[in-house]
Structures are given as C-alpha cells and as structure tokens.
Design a protein around this motif. Structure first.
Motif, short mmCIF file in Angstrom:
data_model
loop_
_atom_site.label_atom_id
_atom_site.label_comp_id
_atom_site.label_asym_id
_atom_site.label_seq_id
_atom_site.Cartn_x
_atom_site.Cartn_y
_atom_site.Cartn_z
N LEU A 1 31.44 -0.14 -12.51
CA LEU A 1 32.79 -0.02 -12.68
C LEU A 1 33.07 -0.21 -14.25
O LEU A 1 34.19 0.46 -14.62
CB LEU A 1 33.45 -1.11 -11.90
CG LEU A 1 33.62 -1.48 -10.42
CD1 LEU A 1 34.13 -2.53 -9.87
CD2 LEU A 1 33.86 0.09 -9.68
N LYS A 2 32.06 -0.51 -14.88
CA LYS A 2 32.20 -0.42 -16.34
C LYS A 2 31.57 0.81 -16.95
O LYS A 2 31.75 1.11 -18.10
CB LYS A 2 31.23 -1.58 -16.80
CG LYS A 2 31.82 -3.01 -16.45
CD LYS A 2 30.90 -4.05 -17.34
CE LYS A 2 31.69 -5.56 -16.68
NZ LYS A 2 30.97 -6.48 -17.38
N ASP A 3 31.09 1.68 -16.13
CA ASP A 3 30.41 3.03 -16.87
C ASP A 3 31.61 3.90 -16.50
O ASP A 3 32.18 4.38 -15.57
CB ASP A 3 29.42 3.66 -15.99
CG ASP A 3 28.66 4.78 -16.29
OD1 ASP A 3 29.08 5.30 -17.11
OD2 ASP A 3 27.70 5.14 -15.78
N PRO A 4 32.06 4.48 -17.60
CA PRO A 4 33.21 5.67 -17.92
C PRO A 4 32.85 6.87 -16.85
O PRO A 4 33.93 7.48 -16.29
CB PRO A 4 33.13 6.14 -19.27
CG PRO A 4 32.76 4.77 -19.85
CD PRO A 4 31.63 4.33 -19.14
N ARG A 5 31.71 7.25 -16.49
CA ARG A 5 31.33 8.23 -15.90
C ARG A 5 31.90 8.17 -14.38
O ARG A 5 31.87 9.05 -13.70
CB ARG A 5 29.79 8.60 -15.78
CG ARG A 5 29.38 9.02 -17.35
CD ARG A 5 27.82 9.11 -17.64
NE ARG A 5 27.04 7.77 -17.20
CZ ARG A 5 25.70 7.48 -17.22
NH1 ARG A 5 25.00 8.56 -17.38
NH2 ARG A 5 25.51 6.29 -16.97
N ASN A 6 31.89 6.99 -14.08
CA ASN A 6 32.47 6.59 -12.76
C ASN A 6 33.97 6.67 -12.42
O ASN A 6 34.36 6.42 -11.27
CB ASN A 6 31.75 5.46 -11.99
CG ASN A 6 30.20 5.42 -12.14
OD1 ASN A 6 29.87 6.66 -11.65
ND2 ASN A 6 29.50 4.31 -12.25
N TRP A 7 34.64 6.51 -13.64
CA TRP A 7 36.17 6.24 -13.57
C TRP A 7 36.68 7.36 -12.69
O TRP A 7 37.73 7.03 -12.11
CB TRP A 7 36.72 5.89 -14.92
CG TRP A 7 36.26 4.71 -15.75
CD1 TRP A 7 35.36 3.77 -14.80
CD2 TRP A 7 36.21 4.23 -16.88
NE1 TRP A 7 35.17 2.82 -15.91
CE2 TRP A 7 35.69 3.22 -17.12
CE3 TRP A 7 36.93 4.89 -17.97
CZ2 TRP A 7 35.60 2.49 -18.16
CZ3 TRP A 7 36.92 4.28 -19.06
CH2 TRP A 7 36.50 3.18 -19.37
N ARG A 8 36.27 8.49 -12.82
CA ARG A 8 37.12 9.45 -11.97
C ARG A 8 36.96 9.35 -10.51
O ARG A 8 37.54 9.77 -9.57
CB ARG A 8 36.21 10.97 -12.11
CG ARG A 8 34.65 11.06 -11.82
CD ARG A 8 34.07 12.08 -12.34
NE ARG A 8 32.48 12.32 -12.02
CZ ARG A 8 32.00 12.88 -11.15
NH1 ARG A 8 32.98 13.47 -9.99
NH2 ARG A 8 30.89 12.73 -10.52
N HIS A 9 36.10 8.33 -9.94
CA HIS A 9 36.12 8.27 -8.59
C HIS A 9 36.90 6.92 -8.33
O HIS A 9 37.09 6.74 -7.03
CB HIS A 9 34.72 7.48 -8.17
CG HIS A 9 33.65 8.56 -8.24
ND1 HIS A 9 33.92 10.07 -7.82
CD2 HIS A 9 32.34 8.66 -8.96
CE1 HIS A 9 32.66 10.63 -8.19
NE2 HIS A 9 31.79 9.86 -8.68
N LEU A 10 37.74 6.39 -9.35
CA LEU A 10 38.63 5.32 -8.90
C LEU A 10 40.04 5.56 -8.93
O LEU A 10 40.77 4.77 -9.31
CB LEU A 10 38.38 4.11 -9.97
CG LEU A 10 36.88 3.43 -10.13
CD1 LEU A 10 36.52 2.90 -11.22
CD2 LEU A 10 36.40 2.89 -8.76
N VAL A 11 40.57 7.00 -9.38
CA VAL A 11 41.85 7.18 -9.41
C VAL A 11 42.71 6.81 -8.37
O VAL A 11 44.04 6.80 -8.85
CB VAL A 11 41.88 8.58 -9.85
CG1 VAL A 11 40.97 8.91 -11.10
CG2 VAL A 11 41.29 9.53 -8.71
N ASN A 12 42.29 6.69 -7.27
CA ASN A 12 43.41 6.55 -6.04
C ASN A 12 42.65 5.58 -5.11
O ASN A 12 42.24 5.98 -4.16
CB ASN A 12 43.56 7.89 -5.31
CG ASN A 12 44.52 7.91 -4.25
OD1 ASN A 12 45.17 6.62 -4.16
ND2 ASN A 12 44.80 8.75 -3.84
#
Length: 214
Positions: free
Chosen positions: A103-114
């Motif tokens: 969750l701290k890796d910016p590359r994964n943030w696109r999976h957390l939008v909704n």
C-alpha cells in the motif's frame, strides 16, 4: 427433499511465514494450529447431532484440508465447487502490513481508487452472486439433512451482508468471520436467513496469524 441447514465453514490458520496476502496462490495449506482449528470446527458440527448429507469445499488447498476432519467425522467425501473460492486480488503475494506494505508503493495506488467495487479485485456483487448460487444449488441437491460448505472469509461475509440487506462494501477490519468459524443458514420461504454463528476455534485464536485473507 432439500437440505435442512447450510453451514458455511471458514478454513483454519494458514502456514504463511512471510505474512503475504495469499489469495488464490498455490501452496498455502494449513499450519499445525490451523489443523487444530479445522478439527474444532468438525467437532462442533459433530456435537450438534445433526445428519450431514454433503460436504462441499473451495478448490484451494487450505479449504480442502479444512474439510478433511469434517469428512472423517461424517464418513463423507467432499466435492469441489469453484464458486466457493477466494476472490481474485491484485495484491496476491505481497505484504500488506509493515514497512514493505504494497500500500506504500505508488505503483499500486491505481488499484485503490474505488474501495466500493473494489478496484483491486473481484467486485463484491460478483462474490455474493456466485456464493448464493452455490448455496442454493447445494440446498436443492441435498436429500434432507445438512450441507457443509467450506470457504473463505470474504465470500462468507458477503453472504452474511447480502442476506442481512446490508451494503456489500464494508470495513474489512469489522468482519465477523473468524478462522474455522461456522455461519449457519436456513431456508425460510423463498430466501435464506442466517440463524447461527459459532467460533469453535476461539480458544486457539490468541496465537493465530490471520493476515493473508483478501
């Protein structure tokens, strides 16, 4: 004659020394403590004195191993239903806690939008739909007696919320679905209702690790 009761059993503790989110990954079976938890669930079901007509399990290793003591208790062989499986998740194999949390890796943030869908995996509505279909088929296929379905935390919790008429999106920290817990349903008219919840492995939970669920 359809089934009398449907028992949704969650698997026991998984051997997961890296503490990753294991999801549908291969090779994640029960720990020794998990086997004791699975036995506690089987003992609880056997102590009820109710006939069990069928046992059905998710295809994953941890659920098949959790079904084993129930099979032994009732002299039945579990069948496999892929609809009982853990949901897909884009964070499988990753740590979700601590300094190395995905969750701290910016590359994964696109999976957390909704989080209401959720955007990182199978939609909540899809999970509840397939689980309720599996439950209905198991209920109809039984020739009386009870049916035991061995599944996973989120699928069982989606059934609970769907039957309660609650919103499917939720705070995962507030799920009431402990390791090797048993959620019991009955058919009332044209719908299922939840009639019981038990946590037979509660005495073992203090030393259990439960970080790999979706």
């Amino acid at each position: 004659m359809p089934a009398d009761q449907i028992h949704l059993v969650r698997h026991g503790e998984v051997f997961n020394p890296q503490r990753v989110l294991y999801g549908r990954l291969d090779g994640y079976g029960l720990s020794e403590l998990g086997r004791q938890m699975a036995q506690a669930a089987a003992d609880d079901l056997a102590s009820r004195g109710r006939p069990v007509a069928a046992i059905v399990a998710s295809p994953l290793q941890r659920t098949r191993e959790s079904a084993a003591p129930i099979e032994h208790a009732f002299g039945l062989e579990a069948s496999i239903d892929p609809r009982l499986i853990e949901p897909e998740n884009r964070f499988e194999g990753k740590r979700m806690l601590g300094e190395q949390s995905a969750l701290k890796d910016p590359r994964n943030w696109r999976h957390l939008v909704n989080p209401w869908r959720p955007s990182w995996g199978e939609p909540f509505r899809s999970i509840s739909t397939r689980m309720l279909a599996a439950i209905d088929d198991a209920w109809r296929a039984a020739d009386g007696g009870d049916v035991v379905l061995v599944s996973h935390q989120l699928p069982i919790w989606m059934v609970h919320r769907a039957l309660a008429g609650a919103s499917l999106p939720h705070d995962p920290r507030k799920r009431r679905c402990a390791l090797s817990s048993i959620t019991t349903l009955e058919r009332r008219g044209d719908r299922f209702v939840e009639v019981d919840y038990r946590d037979p492995a509660a005495p073992l939970s203090a030393s259990a690790t439960d970080v790999g669920a979706v």
